[in-house]
Scaffold this motif. Sequence first.
Motif, PDB file in Angstrom:
ATOM      1  N   TYR A 283       0.812  -1.214   0.000  1.00  0.00           N
ATOM      2  CA  TYR A 283       0.000   0.000   0.000  1.00  0.00           C
ATOM      3  C   TYR A 283       0.851   1.273   0.000  1.00  0.00           C
ATOM      4  CZ  TYR A 283      -3.964  -3.012   1.074  1.00  0.00           C
ATOM      5  OH  TYR A 283      -4.939  -3.982   1.025  1.00  0.00           O
ATOM      6  N   LEU A 284       2.159   1.134  -0.254  1.00  0.00           N
ATOM      7  CA  LEU A 284       3.057   2.270  -0.128  1.00  0.00           C
ATOM      8  C   LEU A 284       2.752   3.365  -1.151  1.00  0.00           C
ATOM      9  CD1 LEU A 284       5.370   3.145   1.666  1.00  0.00           C
ATOM     10  CD2 LEU A 284       6.971   2.160   0.045  1.00  0.00           C
ATOM     11  N   ASP A 285       2.455   2.996  -2.388  1.00  0.00           N
ATOM     12  CA  ASP A 285       2.148   4.008  -3.405  1.00  0.00           C
ATOM     13  C   ASP A 285       0.926   4.836  -3.013  1.00  0.00           C
ATOM     14  OD1 ASP A 285       4.273   3.261  -4.931  1.00  0.00           O
ATOM     15  OD2 ASP A 285       3.125   1.977  -6.285  1.00  0.00           O
ATOM     16  N   ASP A 286      -0.108   4.166  -2.526  1.00  0.00           N
ATOM     17  CA  ASP A 286      -1.310   4.878  -2.107  1.00  0.00           C
ATOM     18  C   ASP A 286      -1.029   5.810  -0.936  1.00  0.00           C
ATOM     19  OD1 ASP A 286      -2.737   3.561  -4.066  1.00  0.00           O
ATOM     20  OD2 ASP A 286      -3.432   1.978  -2.705  1.00  0.00           O
ATOM     21  N   LEU A 287      -0.236   5.333   0.018  1.00  0.00           N
ATOM     22  CA  LEU A 287       0.089   6.165   1.174  1.00  0.00           C
ATOM     23  C   LEU A 287       0.925   7.372   0.770  1.00  0.00           C
ATOM     24  CD1 LEU A 287       0.911   3.436   3.847  1.00  0.00           C
ATOM     25  CD2 LEU A 287      -1.005   5.032   3.879  1.00  0.00           C
ATOM     26  N   ALA A 288       1.881   7.157  -0.153  1.00  0.00           N
ATOM     27  CA  ALA A 288       2.719   8.268  -0.616  1.00  0.00           C
ATOM     28  C   ALA A 288       1.866   9.333  -1.300  1.00  0.00           C
ATOM     29  CB  ALA A 288       3.803   7.763  -1.554  1.00  0.00           C
ATOM     30  N   GLY A 289       0.874   8.898  -2.076  1.00  0.00           N
ATOM     31  CA  GLY A 289      -0.015   9.861  -2.712  1.00  0.00           C
ATOM     32  C   GLY A 289      -0.894  10.575  -1.705  1.00  0.00           C
ATOM     33  N   TRP A 290      -1.309   9.854  -0.664  1.00  0.00           N
ATOM     34  CA  TRP A 290      -2.190  10.444   0.347  1.00  0.00           C
ATOM     35  C   TRP A 290      -1.495  11.534   1.150  1.00  0.00           C
ATOM     36  CZ3 TRP A 290      -2.201   9.817   5.879  1.00  0.00           C
ATOM     37  CH2 TRP A 290      -3.355  10.331   6.493  1.00  0.00           C
ATOM     38  N   VAL A 291      -0.180  11.376   1.422  1.00  0.00           N
ATOM     39  CA  VAL A 291       0.533  12.384   2.227  1.00  0.00           C
ATOM     40  C   VAL A 291       1.108  13.506   1.369  1.00  0.00           C
ATOM     41  CG1 VAL A 291       1.110  10.697   4.007  1.00  0.00           C
ATOM     42  CG2 VAL A 291       2.750  11.146   2.166  1.00  0.00           C
ATOM     43  N   THR A 292       0.975  13.416   0.025  1.00  0.00           N
ATOM     44  CA  THR A 292       1.494  14.486  -0.847  1.00  0.00           C
ATOM     45  C   THR A 292       0.405  15.015  -1.775  1.00  0.00           C
ATOM     46  OG1 THR A 292       2.264  12.815  -2.425  1.00  0.00           O
ATOM     47  CG2 THR A 292       3.878  13.628  -0.802  1.00  0.00           C
ATOM     48  N   PRO A 293      -0.741  15.428  -1.230  1.00  0.00           N
ATOM     49  CA  PRO A 293      -1.791  15.967  -2.109  1.00  0.00           C
ATOM     50  C   PRO A 293      -1.374  17.261  -2.788  1.00  0.00           C
ATOM     51  CG  PRO A 293      -2.328  16.384   0.190  1.00  0.00           C
ATOM     52  CD  PRO A 293      -1.138  15.465   0.186  1.00  0.00           C
ATOM     53  N   PHE A 294      -0.415  17.966  -2.175  1.00  0.00           N
ATOM     54  CA  PHE A 294       0.060  19.226  -2.750  1.00  0.00           C
ATOM     55  C   PHE A 294       0.758  19.030  -4.095  1.00  0.00           C
ATOM     56  CE2 PHE A 294       3.074  17.506   0.339  1.00  0.00           C
ATOM     57  CZ  PHE A 294       4.216  17.349  -0.428  1.00  0.00           C
ATOM     58  N   ALA A 295       1.186  17.782  -4.387  1.00  0.00           N
ATOM     59  CA  ALA A 295       1.918  17.520  -5.629  1.00  0.00           C
ATOM     60  C   ALA A 295       1.003  17.123  -6.783  1.00  0.00           C
ATOM     61  CB  ALA A 295       2.960  16.425  -5.393  1.00  0.00           C
ATOM     62  N   ASP A 296      -0.319  17.102  -6.567  1.00  0.00           N
ATOM     63  CA  ASP A 296      -1.237  16.647  -7.616  1.00  0.00           C
ATOM     64  C   ASP A 296      -1.142  17.487  -8.887  1.00  0.00           C
ATOM     65  OD1 ASP A 296      -2.104  14.603  -6.035  1.00  0.00           O
ATOM     66  OD2 ASP A 296      -3.927  15.631  -5.354  1.00  0.00           O
ATOM     67  N   GLY A 297      -0.928  18.779  -8.731  1.00  0.00           N
ATOM     68  CA  GLY A 297      -0.875  19.650  -9.899  1.00  0.00           C
ATOM     69  C   GLY A 297       0.501  19.835 -10.484  1.00  0.00           C
ATOM     70  N   TRP A 298       1.494  19.144  -9.961  1.00  0.00           N
ATOM     71  CA  TRP A 298       2.857  19.300 -10.451  1.00  0.00           C
ATOM     72  C   TRP A 298       3.033  18.510 -11.756  1.00  0.00           C
ATOM     73  CZ3 TRP A 298       6.426  18.590  -5.529  1.00  0.00           C
ATOM     74  CH2 TRP A 298       6.103  19.589  -4.594  1.00  0.00           C
ATOM     75  N   SER A 299       4.159  18.745 -12.390  1.00  0.00           N
ATOM     76  CA  SER A 299       4.495  17.962 -13.580  1.00  0.00           C
ATOM     77  C   SER A 299       4.708  16.508 -13.186  1.00  0.00           C
ATOM     78  CB  SER A 299       5.768  18.508 -14.229  1.00  0.00           C
ATOM     79  OG  SER A 299       6.894  18.300 -13.393  1.00  0.00           O
ATOM     80  N   ASP A 300       4.638  15.605 -14.165  1.00  0.00           N
ATOM     81  CA  ASP A 300       4.770  14.177 -13.872  1.00  0.00           C
ATOM     82  C   ASP A 300       6.074  13.851 -13.153  1.00  0.00           C
ATOM     83  OD1 ASP A 300       2.341  13.786 -15.051  1.00  0.00           O
ATOM     84  OD2 ASP A 300       3.138  13.041 -16.965  1.00  0.00           O
ATOM     85  N   ALA A 301       7.179  14.438 -13.654  1.00  0.00           N
ATOM     86  CA  ALA A 301       8.483  14.126 -13.058  1.00  0.00           C
ATOM     87  C   ALA A 301       8.563  14.634 -11.624  1.00  0.00           C
ATOM     88  CB  ALA A 301       9.600  14.747 -13.903  1.00  0.00           C
ATOM     89  N   ALA A 302       8.092  15.872 -11.394  1.00  0.00           N
ATOM     90  CA  ALA A 302       8.157  16.447 -10.048  1.00  0.00           C
ATOM     91  C   ALA A 302       7.243  15.683  -9.094  1.00  0.00           C
ATOM     92  CB  ALA A 302       7.768  17.923 -10.087  1.00  0.00           C
ATOM     93  N   ARG A 303       6.039  15.327  -9.560  1.00  0.00           N
ATOM     94  CA  ARG A 303       5.103  14.591  -8.715  1.00  0.00           C
ATOM     95  C   ARG A 303       5.658  13.205  -8.376  1.00  0.00           C
ATOM     96  NH1 ARG A 303       1.084  15.135 -11.689  1.00  0.00           N
ATOM     97  NH2 ARG A 303       1.138  13.135 -12.809  1.00  0.00           N
ATOM     98  N   ALA A 304       6.235  12.538  -9.374  1.00  0.00           N
ATOM     99  CA  ALA A 304       6.806  11.211  -9.124  1.00  0.00           C
ATOM    100  C   ALA A 304       7.962  11.293  -8.132  1.00  0.00           C
ATOM    101  CB  ALA A 304       7.274  10.597 -10.440  1.00  0.00           C
ATOM    102  N   SER A 305       8.808  12.324  -8.259  1.00  0.00           N
ATOM    103  CA  SER A 305       9.948  12.482  -7.342  1.00  0.00           C
ATOM    104  C   SER A 305       9.462  12.721  -5.921  1.00  0.00           C
ATOM    105  CB  SER A 305      10.824  13.655  -7.789  1.00  0.00           C
ATOM    106  OG  SER A 305      11.386  13.406  -9.062  1.00  0.00           O
ATOM    107  N   ALA A 306       8.450  13.584  -5.768  1.00  0.00           N
ATOM    108  CA  ALA A 306       7.931  13.875  -4.426  1.00  0.00           C
ATOM    109  C   ALA A 306       7.368  12.622  -3.781  1.00  0.00           C
ATOM    110  CB  ALA A 306       6.860  14.965  -4.513  1.00  0.00           C
ATOM    111  N   ARG A 307       6.694  11.802  -4.579  1.00  0.00           N
ATOM    112  CA  ARG A 307       6.068  10.617  -3.999  1.00  0.00           C
ATOM    113  C   ARG A 307       7.062   9.486  -3.762  1.00  0.00           C
ATOM    114  NH1 ARG A 307       0.201  11.612  -6.981  1.00  0.00           N
ATOM    115  NH2 ARG A 307      -0.376  13.182  -5.423  1.00  0.00           N
ATOM    116  N   VAL A 308       8.135   9.456  -4.538  1.00  0.00           N
ATOM    117  CA  VAL A 308       9.203   8.490  -4.236  1.00  0.00           C
ATOM    118  C   VAL A 308       9.846   8.843  -2.902  1.00  0.00           C
ATOM    119  CG1 VAL A 308      11.509   7.745  -4.908  1.00  0.00           C
ATOM    120  CG2 VAL A 308       9.678   7.795  -6.609  1.00  0.00           C
ATOM    121  N   ILE A 309      10.128  10.142  -2.723  1.00  0.00           N
ATOM    122  CA  ILE A 309      10.718  10.579  -1.449  1.00  0.00           C
ATOM    123  C   ILE A 309       9.767  10.292  -0.298  1.00  0.00           C
ATOM    124  CG2 ILE A 309      11.462  12.610  -0.137  1.00  0.00           C
ATOM    125  CD1 ILE A 309      12.520  13.787  -2.759  1.00  0.00           C
TER     126      ILE A 309
END
Length: 283
Positions: free
Chosen positions: A72-98
Amino acid sequence: MPGPPGRPAGPPARRRAEPRPSAIKDLLNGVGYLLRGIGWTARHPAQWAFGLIPALIVLAAYAAALVTLAFYLDDLAGWVTPFADGWSDAARASARVIAGIAIYGASVFLAVLTFTAVTLLVGDPFYEAIAVRVEESQGGAPPDPDVPLLVQIGHAIKDTAVLGIVAVLFAVVFFAAGFLPLIGQTVVPVVAAMVSGYFLAGELTSIALERRGLRRRERFARLKADRPLVVGFGAATFVVFLIPLGAVFAMPGAVAGATLLARERLADDPLGTAGHAGTAGQG
């Protein structure tokens, strides 16, 4: 009128500072206690195998929890980074990997920190027996505390709950710090290992110190007085516990090393001082 004979007046002599033990030396001595404990279990393989039983039980439960978290890690990473929803794909992916790394890292930190407490709680009779054997090999164990069994269990549960709360608070702090560029991936893990090690040492030495009538507040006062030594032992244990299955196979040795540490450096009874002087290196 001339003053009394003697040395000419001048600035008062500076008092020579008392030599203080090197913090680095104490850190290394702390690591040495873990190695001594592992060496003791290597010379007593039956005790080592005996100590594996509760560690294996707790490991199975923790492994199941961490595997479930990974799904469930991908879902949790997305849940704690809602601020990154409007970012570019690369920036959003980097934020959620971190974020994912920080979540899983904090979870592993929490697991390592509480694994010892839970294992000691589940396996109290096992590790109590190992600690007594270690003390006997060094000259003699103190008598059993004159405390009813149910009271001892209640104290153990309370101490485990307190440690769990503290562990959660530190896990939240390290989770947040994990987002800091560079620092979160370098400095934070080192600090986490030292903090976790300090509390691990507190849990592991509790067996020997409770036999001497010391409750949690008193135990941590002793740890604070010898902090570099305690951190050296605990941080080394933390690192070993991070190795796959290290927490299981090294747990009996960690208990043995903590017993030696408590007996020789943290306790103030005759068994903790004279016993060491007369029997160092035995066992």
